[in-house]
Design a protein around this motif. Structure first.
Motif, PDB file in Angstrom:
ATOM      1  N   GLU A 143       0.860  -1.181   0.000  1.00 25.78           N
ATOM      2  CA  GLU A 143       0.000   0.000   0.000  1.00 25.78           C
ATOM      3  C   GLU A 143       0.899   1.235   0.000  1.00 25.78           C
ATOM      4  O   GLU A 143       2.064   1.171   0.407  1.00 25.78           O
ATOM      5  N   GLU A 144       0.345   2.362  -0.460  1.00 25.43           N
ATOM      6  CA  GLU A 144       1.098   3.610  -0.467  1.00 25.43           C
ATOM      7  C   GLU A 144       0.571   4.537   0.623  1.00 25.43           C
ATOM      8  O   GLU A 144      -0.642   4.609   0.862  1.00 25.43           O
ATOM      9  N   VAL A 145       1.513   5.217   1.270  1.00 29.00           N
ATOM     10  CA  VAL A 145       1.137   6.142   2.345  1.00 29.00           C
ATOM     11  C   VAL A 145       1.930   7.440   2.193  1.00 29.00           C
ATOM     12  O   VAL A 145       3.009   7.466   1.599  1.00 29.00           O
ATOM     13  N   ASP A 146       1.383   8.515   2.729  1.00 24.32           N
ATOM     14  CA  ASP A 146       2.072   9.803   2.717  1.00 24.32           C
ATOM     15  C   ASP A 146       2.897   9.976   3.988  1.00 24.32           C
ATOM     16  O   ASP A 146       2.577   9.409   5.052  1.00 24.32           O
ATOM     17  N   GLY A 147       3.984  10.768   3.855  1.00 22.91           N
ATOM     18  CA  GLY A 147       4.838  11.035   4.990  1.00 22.91           C
ATOM     19  C   GLY A 147       4.161  11.889   6.041  1.00 22.91           C
ATOM     20  O   GLY A 147       3.089  12.467   5.821  1.00 22.91           O
ATOM     21  N   GLY A 148       4.800  11.942   7.230  1.00 22.02           N
ATOM     22  CA  GLY A 148       4.275  12.742   8.311  1.00 22.02           C
ATOM     23  C   GLY A 148       3.242  12.036   9.163  1.00 22.02           C
ATOM     24  O   GLY A 148       2.606  12.650  10.020  1.00 22.02           O
ATOM     25  N   THR A 149       3.043  10.741   8.904  1.00 20.80           N
ATOM     26  CA  THR A 149       2.086   9.959   9.688  1.00 20.80           C
ATOM     27  C   THR A 149       2.810   8.785  10.343  1.00 20.80           C
ATOM     28  O   THR A 149       3.987   8.528  10.090  1.00 20.80           O
ATOM     29  N   VAL A 150       2.093   8.066  11.180  1.00 19.98           N
ATOM     30  CA  VAL A 150       2.630   6.829  11.763  1.00 19.98           C
ATOM     31  C   VAL A 150       1.910   5.648  11.125  1.00 19.98           C
ATOM     32  O   VAL A 150       0.672   5.558  11.187  1.00 19.98           O
ATOM     33  N   TYR A 151       2.703   4.793  10.502  1.00 18.11           N
ATOM     34  CA  TYR A 151       2.140   3.584   9.881  1.00 18.11           C
ATOM     35  C   TYR A 151       1.965   2.534  10.974  1.00 18.11           C
ATOM     36  O   TYR A 151       2.915   2.188  11.692  1.00 18.11           O
ATOM     37  N   HIS A 152       0.764   2.000  11.106  1.00 20.22           N
ATOM     38  CA  HIS A 152       0.459   1.049  12.169  1.00 20.22           C
ATOM     39  C   HIS A 152      -0.456  -0.023  11.588  1.00 20.22           C
ATOM     40  O   HIS A 152      -1.669   0.138  11.553  1.00 20.22           O
ATOM     41  N   LYS A 153       0.165  -1.112  11.108  1.00 23.31           N
ATOM     42  CA  LYS A 153      -0.613  -2.181  10.477  1.00 23.31           C
ATOM     43  C   LYS A 153      -0.033  -3.543  10.872  1.00 23.31           C
ATOM     44  O   LYS A 153       1.180  -3.685  11.089  1.00 23.31           O
TER      45      LYS A 153
END
Length: 359
Positions: A143-153
């Protein structure tokens, strides 16, 4: 055994370390003559049929031996049953009396590796007996995500997790997220940019064949097949049974993504580093390292493939007085890396490298 159900596919063997006299070249002795694949084809095989056909193969066709290939859902007696081995032993005795040789074919149908699931009676004997050693596949979850967040999966629990990599979609920078997994959950503070987060998982494919990259699977298959013949009539090995033959293992199965759970461990043992950051190159351009990454991964896969079944068979055959021969599917492909590994590596361990030539 009905005559109209008898087919042959020629398997010509080249004897190594021997020479012929001019007279033998003009009129070859039995040891130099072809051994056809003798299809016990979709019918109940009987001793009477064996007597008739084996004698004709010798006297009318001029063959020096045969390789018995059970085939079809209606084949009988049941594959690997006591009755089957009794009939095979009877055939070995008749072949010996006629001065013929047998090449031990390792499957019921083909390709080698399932024990009758394909071209046989649809029973996946290997899968049923050794489910953990059956074919595996490499899957990608992303999956693609934008910066500045916390990825939690959660990390995938579908199989063995081989690698978790984040790649910047613009710069191709890659980050190994393996150490970001805690109690089965990936937790990562995403840097600026747009990132593709990829999990690479080795899963059970469901294909009934053995894991072609696993030595353990190869040894298990030999235990289920070759060893059963030797246990029952060892007296024929090295004299009448002089070869083993496998047919059409290949890597295009499992959606072309044949893999094995031990891949990373094998990579570290051979190269002293982790392949984790190379996995994205199997799907994407990862920048200047793309070719090197693919070469490293596919080289090891080819080595594992060659060192599993072909090498295991070769060593077993040598220990039991037989030469090892066989062929794999897709030998004619110009670049066989994706479907057959490396042909020279696969064949390097065989006494008699084979090739399929039909038509």
């Amino acid at each position: 055994m009905k005559k109209n159900l008898f087919f042959v596919l020629l398997l010509c063997s080249v004897l190594q370390g021997t020479s012929q006299t001019p007279a033998e070249f003009k009129s070859p002795t039995d040891r130099y003559r072809p051994k056809p694949l003798w299809f016990w084809n979709n019918t109940t095989v009987t001793r009477k049929g064996i007597d008739t056909q084996l004698k004709a193969l010798k006297e009318q066709a001029g063959y020096g031996g045969v390789s018995i290939l059970p085939f079809g859902a209606k084949f009988g007696p049941k594959y690997l049953s006591p009755e089957y081995f009794d009939l095979y032993e009877y055939t070995a005795g008749k072949a010996e009396a006629l001065g013929m040789q047998l090449s031990l074919y390792d499957e019921y149908g083909f390709p080698s590796g399932s024990g009758g699931a394909i071209g046989g009676d649809d029973i996946p004997r290997f899968l049923n007996r050794y489910p953990s050693l059956a074919m595996k596949r490499l899957d990608k979850i992303e999956e693609e995500v934008d910066g500045g967040t916390v990825y939690h999966k959660p990390a995938s629990a579908a199989g063995k997790l081989m690698s978790v990599v984040a790649m910047d979609t613009a710069t191709k920078e890659r980050i190994d997220l393996t150490d970001k997994i805690t109690e089965g959950v990936i937790v990562w503070k995403v840097p600026e940019g747009r990132w593709k987060i990829m999990q690479f998982v080795c899963v059970n494919d469901g294909d009934p064949n053995m894991d072609y990259l696993s030595k353990d699977a190869a040894r298990a298959y030999v235990t289920m097949t070759h060893e059963q013949y030797y246990k029952r009539f060892p007296q024929y090995f090295g004299t009448t049974i002089t070869e083993t033959f496998f047919d059409e293992p290949t890597l295009y199965r499992a959606k072309g993504r044949v893999w094995t759970p031990s891949f990373n461990d094998e990579y570290r043992a051979r190269y002293g580093s982790s392949p984790a950051l190379y996995y994205p190159a199997l799907w994407y351009d990862i920048g200047p390292e793309t070719e090197a990454a693919r070469n490293a991964l596919f080289t090891l896969r080819s080595d594992l493939y060659a060192e599993a079944y072909p090498l295991t068979i070769s060593r077993w055959s040598a220990a039991h007085g037989a030469l090892a021969t066989g062929h794999q599917d897709n030998e004619e492909v110009e670049n066989p890396v994706g479907t057959s590994g490396d042909l020279m590596k696969c064949f390097r361990y065989l006494d008699i490298p084979g090739i399929d030539k039909i038509g």
